[in-house]
Design a protein around this motif. Structure first.
Motif, PDB file in Angstrom:
ATOM      1  N   ASN A  23      48.636  37.822 -58.114  1.00  0.00           N
ATOM      2  CA  ASN A  23      48.270  38.310 -59.447  1.00  0.00           C
ATOM      3  C   ASN A  23      49.435  38.283 -60.442  1.00  0.00           C
ATOM      4  OD1 ASN A  23      45.727  38.621 -58.511  1.00  0.00           O
ATOM      5  ND2 ASN A  23      45.698  40.868 -58.566  1.00  0.00           N
ATOM      6  N   ALA A  24      50.669  38.129 -59.944  1.00  0.00           N
ATOM      7  CA  ALA A  24      51.795  37.914 -60.866  1.00  0.00           C
ATOM      8  C   ALA A  24      51.928  36.425 -61.160  1.00  0.00           C
ATOM      9  CB  ALA A  24      53.085  38.453 -60.264  1.00  0.00           C
ATOM     10  N   THR A  25      51.694  35.593 -60.143  1.00  0.00           N
ATOM     11  CA  THR A  25      51.868  34.140 -60.343  1.00  0.00           C
ATOM     12  C   THR A  25      50.857  33.594 -61.360  1.00  0.00           C
ATOM     13  OG1 THR A  25      52.528  34.019 -58.016  1.00  0.00           O
ATOM     14  CG2 THR A  25      52.101  31.938 -59.121  1.00  0.00           C
ATOM     15  N   LEU A  26      49.617  34.098 -61.325  1.00  0.00           N
ATOM     16  CA  LEU A  26      48.571  33.516 -62.181  1.00  0.00           C
ATOM     17  C   LEU A  26      48.916  33.600 -63.683  1.00  0.00           C
ATOM     18  CD1 LEU A  26      45.427  34.650 -60.163  1.00  0.00           C
ATOM     19  CD2 LEU A  26      46.207  32.295 -60.508  1.00  0.00           C
ATOM     20  N   ALA A 189      47.735  48.058 -69.857  1.00  0.00           N
ATOM     21  CA  ALA A 189      47.920  48.129 -68.403  1.00  0.00           C
ATOM     22  C   ALA A 189      49.399  47.865 -68.147  1.00  0.00           C
ATOM     23  CB  ALA A 189      47.059  47.074 -67.729  1.00  0.00           C
ATOM     24  N   ILE A 190      49.971  48.567 -67.182  1.00  0.00           N
ATOM     25  CA  ILE A 190      51.400  48.350 -66.875  1.00  0.00           C
ATOM     26  C   ILE A 190      51.564  48.082 -65.379  1.00  0.00           C
ATOM     27  CG2 ILE A 190      52.561  49.504 -68.806  1.00  0.00           C
ATOM     28  CD1 ILE A 190      52.489  52.068 -66.931  1.00  0.00           C
ATOM     29  N   GLU A 191      50.624  47.311 -64.815  1.00  0.00           N
ATOM     30  CA  GLU A 191      50.711  46.941 -63.407  1.00  0.00           C
ATOM     31  C   GLU A 191      52.045  46.204 -63.168  1.00  0.00           C
ATOM     32  OE1 GLU A 191      48.059  47.972 -64.466  1.00  0.00           O
ATOM     33  OE2 GLU A 191      46.775  48.434 -62.788  1.00  0.00           O
ATOM     34  N   PRO A 192      52.635  46.342 -61.990  1.00  0.00           N
ATOM     35  CA  PRO A 192      53.907  45.657 -61.711  1.00  0.00           C
ATOM     36  C   PRO A 192      53.834  44.152 -61.972  1.00  0.00           C
ATOM     37  CG  PRO A 192      53.386  47.192 -59.950  1.00  0.00           C
ATOM     38  CD  PRO A 192      52.206  47.189 -60.861  1.00  0.00           C
ATOM     39  N   GLU A 193      52.644  43.569 -61.817  1.00  0.00           N
ATOM     40  CA  GLU A 193      52.496  42.130 -62.052  1.00  0.00           C
ATOM     41  C   GLU A 193      52.669  41.816 -63.536  1.00  0.00           C
ATOM     42  OE1 GLU A 193      50.274  44.045 -60.380  1.00  0.00           O
ATOM     43  OE2 GLU A 193      50.865  43.436 -58.352  1.00  0.00           O
ATOM     44  N   ILE A 194      52.283  42.765 -64.408  1.00  0.00           N
ATOM     45  CA  ILE A 194      52.466  42.561 -65.856  1.00  0.00           C
ATOM     46  C   ILE A 194      53.961  42.658 -66.181  1.00  0.00           C
ATOM     47  CG2 ILE A 194      51.963  43.513 -68.152  1.00  0.00           C
ATOM     48  CD1 ILE A 194      49.209  44.323 -67.055  1.00  0.00           C
ATOM     49  N   ILE A 195      54.633  43.576 -65.511  1.00  0.00           N
ATOM     50  CA  ILE A 195      56.084  43.706 -65.721  1.00  0.00           C
ATOM     51  C   ILE A 195      56.777  42.429 -65.225  1.00  0.00           C
ATOM     52  CG2 ILE A 195      58.148  45.120 -65.207  1.00  0.00           C
ATOM     53  CD1 ILE A 195      55.870  46.518 -66.934  1.00  0.00           C
ATOM     54  N   ASP A 196      56.276  41.840 -64.141  1.00  0.00           N
ATOM     55  CA  ASP A 196      56.853  40.590 -63.640  1.00  0.00           C
ATOM     56  C   ASP A 196      56.652  39.464 -64.667  1.00  0.00           C
ATOM     57  OD1 ASP A 196      58.379  39.753 -61.385  1.00  0.00           O
ATOM     58  OD2 ASP A 196      56.726  38.477 -60.721  1.00  0.00           O
ATOM     59  N   ASN A 199      59.111  40.069 -67.415  1.00  0.00           N
ATOM     60  CA  ASN A 199      60.467  39.670 -66.998  1.00  0.00           C
ATOM     61  C   ASN A 199      60.625  38.157 -67.057  1.00  0.00           C
ATOM     62  OD1 ASN A 199      61.260  42.289 -66.604  1.00  0.00           O
ATOM     63  ND2 ASN A 199      60.744  42.307 -64.417  1.00  0.00           N
ATOM     64  N   PHE A 200      59.561  37.452 -66.641  1.00  0.00           N
ATOM     65  CA  PHE A 200      59.585  35.985 -66.700  1.00  0.00           C
ATOM     66  C   PHE A 200      59.705  35.540 -68.168  1.00  0.00           C
ATOM     67  CE2 PHE A 200      57.253  32.067 -67.501  1.00  0.00           C
ATOM     68  CZ  PHE A 200      57.870  31.179 -66.635  1.00  0.00           C
ATOM     69  N   LEU A 201      58.874  36.121 -69.042  1.00  0.00           N
ATOM     70  CA  LEU A 201      58.871  35.715 -70.459  1.00  0.00           C
ATOM     71  C   LEU A 201      60.220  36.030 -71.124  1.00  0.00           C
ATOM     72  CD1 LEU A 201      55.284  36.860 -71.564  1.00  0.00           C
ATOM     73  CD2 LEU A 201      56.059  34.514 -71.167  1.00  0.00           C
ATOM     74  N   LYS A 202      60.834  37.139 -70.711  1.00  0.00           N
ATOM     75  CA  LYS A 202      62.152  37.495 -71.273  1.00  0.00           C
ATOM     76  C   LYS A 202      63.187  36.454 -70.883  1.00  0.00           C
ATOM     77  CE  LYS A 202      62.353  42.524 -71.532  1.00  0.00           C
ATOM     78  NZ  LYS A 202      62.733  43.666 -70.686  1.00  0.00           N
ATOM     79  N   ASN A 225      64.620  26.366 -70.251  1.00  0.00           N
ATOM     80  CA  ASN A 225      64.168  25.882 -68.937  1.00  0.00           C
ATOM     81  C   ASN A 225      64.713  26.849 -67.899  1.00  0.00           C
ATOM     82  OD1 ASN A 225      63.037  23.602 -70.102  1.00  0.00           O
ATOM     83  ND2 ASN A 225      64.985  22.511 -70.025  1.00  0.00           N
ATOM     84  N   ILE A 226      63.852  27.405 -67.086  1.00  0.00           N
ATOM     85  CA  ILE A 226      64.344  28.446 -66.156  1.00  0.00           C
ATOM     86  C   ILE A 226      63.761  28.307 -64.739  1.00  0.00           C
ATOM     87  CG2 ILE A 226      64.739  30.196 -67.943  1.00  0.00           C
ATOM     88  CD1 ILE A 226      62.083  31.525 -66.869  1.00  0.00           C
ATOM     89  N   SER A 227      64.430  29.030 -63.815  1.00  0.00           N
ATOM     90  CA  SER A 227      63.887  29.216 -62.461  1.00  0.00           C
ATOM     91  C   SER A 227      63.566  30.693 -62.334  1.00  0.00           C
ATOM     92  CB  SER A 227      64.938  28.888 -61.403  1.00  0.00           C
ATOM     93  OG  SER A 227      65.274  27.539 -61.507  1.00  0.00           O
ATOM     94  N   TYR A 228      62.505  31.023 -61.630  1.00  0.00           N
ATOM     95  CA  TYR A 228      62.119  32.430 -61.522  1.00  0.00           C
ATOM     96  C   TYR A 228      61.515  32.693 -60.155  1.00  0.00           C
ATOM     97  CZ  TYR A 228      60.311  36.996 -62.870  1.00  0.00           C
ATOM     98  OH  TYR A 228      60.069  38.336 -62.938  1.00  0.00           O
ATOM     99  N   ARG A 229      61.885  33.845 -59.572  1.00  0.00           N
ATOM    100  CA  ARG A 229      61.321  34.234 -58.275  1.00  0.00           C
ATOM    101  C   ARG A 229      60.213  35.268 -58.502  1.00  0.00           C
ATOM    102  NH1 ARG A 229      62.297  34.396 -52.796  1.00  0.00           N
ATOM    103  NH2 ARG A 229      61.485  36.299 -51.866  1.00  0.00           N
ATOM    104  N   ILE A 230      59.012  34.960 -58.021  1.00  0.00           N
ATOM    105  CA  ILE A 230      57.856  35.848 -58.186  1.00  0.00           C
ATOM    106  C   ILE A 230      58.029  37.094 -57.313  1.00  0.00           C
ATOM    107  CG2 ILE A 230      55.334  36.001 -57.807  1.00  0.00           C
ATOM    108  CD1 ILE A 230      55.875  33.881 -59.892  1.00  0.00           C
ATOM    109  N   MET A 231      57.563  38.246 -57.835  1.00  0.00           N
ATOM    110  CA  MET A 231      57.645  39.499 -57.060  1.00  0.00           C
ATOM    111  C   MET A 231      56.740  39.435 -55.808  1.00  0.00           C
ATOM    112  SD  MET A 231      55.170  42.199 -59.072  1.00  0.00           S
ATOM    113  CE  MET A 231      55.089  43.315 -57.690  1.00  0.00           C
ATOM    114  N   PHE A 232      56.940  40.343 -54.891  1.00  0.00           N
ATOM    115  CA  PHE A 232      56.124  40.397 -53.657  1.00  0.00           C
ATOM    116  C   PHE A 232      54.702  40.851 -53.982  1.00  0.00           C
ATOM    117  CE2 PHE A 232      55.369  44.871 -52.635  1.00  0.00           C
ATOM    118  CZ  PHE A 232      56.199  45.480 -53.551  1.00  0.00           C
ATOM    119  N   ASP A 233      53.790  40.587 -53.076  1.00  0.00           N
ATOM    120  CA  ASP A 233      52.390  40.968 -53.280  1.00  0.00           C
ATOM    121  C   ASP A 233      52.150  42.387 -52.759  1.00  0.00           C
ATOM    122  OD1 ASP A 233      49.533  41.234 -53.119  1.00  0.00           O
ATOM    123  OD2 ASP A 233      49.422  39.057 -53.364  1.00  0.00           O
TER     124      ASP A 233
END
Ligand code: UD1
Length: 417
Positions: A23-26, A189-196, A199-202, A225-233
């Motif tokens: 749900n963070a990756t999507l 909504a402030i689900e951790p996936e939204i925060i992820d 963080n990606f957009l920042k 151009n960036i690299s980003y590590r997705i949070m855990f599920d």
């Protein structure tokens, strides 16, 4: 059609690495419509992610998937993308609607298939459209499609959501990222996936602040151009924590941040589940004499609706009457008739389920209905006596990476036929 065969009663022991969050990756994938070159790591290799990748390829991005190291490379070289999201790609995965905000913001028009109904409730998109309208978009709905335009581009505005919605908040954040000026979102909504996602957009260059349920975005028009590590599920983690509580000898769940799942930990401890919290892992040991509890699903930081079905299985093992009140989706007790077939005693009154325990579950042939209901049946099968056969398991592949492999590694007897 594939089925899962589970021989219940085995004790689980060993370790499981929790995958990256679906749900963070999507939404992060949807935001690559703004980008040029992105590398994502810790991407869960599940069907919904492949569908979103297909949708982005249809739109005109190039995606290279490396299943071995769970990474994705995304190249966006075309000046003008195709701004259409067709029915065939949106019908199986509601998150397809998340390309609406980015396409409208960047290309000023989009034609997106309405996601349609869903087993767990009606799931409308009115809040997505409400937010985008406030930023200047116009909509027409025709032939099952949303025709969206923003002739002079989106402009920042104040948006107070009448109801908390994960997807609508994400679409508004994505649109605000590229809109002119400042967008202020309240009752988000402030689900951790939204925060992820934020963080990606920042990292991409976005100027975004989050204060409680308020998100302030100053629009940009260039990206890095960036690299980003997705949070855990966190839902996968919660699912295996419940598996450990049901049948664990010693189950170690790795690559997580326990600070994010304080509510889940609180409720499991209240039931008497034995767990040890470390910096980046959770260890479950044998739990005995579980106690009944009452809980209500709520937006984060409340108890997640996506763990409600799994929790219900655990409640069948607790002494007394447990209660679950489902407040997010109107039809999310479809696993109940299947659990009853396995011997669970569950009464339903509107959106409240009463679970009487402790009961011994016994294996049966059952049917999976949606993603989280499917995994709850797997948990029930693991903790039941004898053999359980689960039909219609394709839902599981939408959201759980290597489920059977991970469980088999911990000594469960489970196989796909
Ligand atoms: C997301 C999650 C899903 C999770 C849900 C709630 C993804 C891909 N999916 O779904 O796993 O179960 O959050 O935590 O991240 N609603 C409206 N109008 C709208 C949008 C929503 O009335 O325009 C209602 C829904 O019907 C539901 C409630 O709001 O009753 C919450 O839905 P929402 O938070 O939007 O869920 P999703 O983003 O679809």
């Amino acid at each position: 059609m594939q089925k899962l065969l589970i021989k219940g009663g085995k004790k689980l022991s060993g370790s499981i690495s929790i995958s990256g969050s679906k749900n963070a990756t999507l939404p992060i994938l949807a935001s690559t419509i703004f980008s040029k070159r992105i590398t994502l790591s810790n991407v869960p290799m599940v069907k919904d992610i492949f569908t979103m990748a297909q949708l982005l390829e249809f739109i005109g991005l190039k995606i290279f998937l490396n299943k071995k190291n769970n990474s994705l490379k995304i190249f966006n070289k075309k000046r003008n993308l195709n701004t259409l999201a067709p029915y065939k790609l949106v019908k199986t995965m509601r998150a397809g609607i998340l390309v609406l905000g980015p396409l409208l913001a960047k290309y000023r028009s989009a034609k997106i298939s309405l996601p349609g109904g869903c087993a767990i409730g009606t799931r409308p998109v009115d809040l997505h459209l409400f937010a985008l309208k406030k930023l200047g978009a116009k909509f027409k709905i025709k032939n099952g499609y949303i025709f969206a335009t923003a002739k002079s581009g989106l402009k920042g505005n104040k948006i107070n959501f009448p109801k908390i919605s994960v997807g609508a908040t994400e679409n508004a954040v994505l649109a605000g990222f590229w809109a002119k000026g400042r967008t202020v979102l309240t009752n988000c909504a402030i689900e951790p996936e939204i925060i992820d996602l934020i963080n990606f957009l920042k990292k991409l260059g976005g100027k975004i602040k989050v204060v409680k349920r308020k998100i302030v975005i100053d629009g940009v028009n260039t990206v890095k151009n960036i690299s980003y590590r997705i949070m855990f599920d966190r839902i996968e983690l919660g699912t295996y924590m419940i598996a450990g509580a049901l049948a664990g000898n010693k189950l170690i769940l790795n690559k997580v941040d326990p600070k994010i799942i304080k509510t889940e930990i609180k409720f499991l401890k209240k039931m008497g589940v034995k767990l040890l919290i470390k910096k980046d892992k959770v260890v479950l040991t044998k739990s005995k004499n579980l106690r009944s509890i009452s809980l209500k699903t709520n937006p984060y930081p409340g108890f997640p609706t996506d763990l409600q079905a799994q929790m219900m299985v655990l409640m069948t093992k607790a002494k007394g009457v447990s209660k679950i009140q489902e407040t997010i989706f109107e039809n999310r007790f479809m696993h109940v008739p299947e659990l009853r077939r396995m011997g669970a005693i569950i009464k339903i009154n509107k959106n409240i389920a009463e679970i009487h325990g402790p009961t011994r579950l016994s294996g049966a042939e059952i049917m999976a209905t949606d993603l989280r209901a499917s995994v709850c049946l797997v948990l029930a099968g693991i903790s039941a006596e004898n053999r359980t056969i689960i039909n219609r398991i394709y839902h599981l592949d939408r959201g759980y990476s290597n489920l059977e492999k991970k469980l088999r590694k911990c000594k469960a007897t489970i196989r796909r036929i």
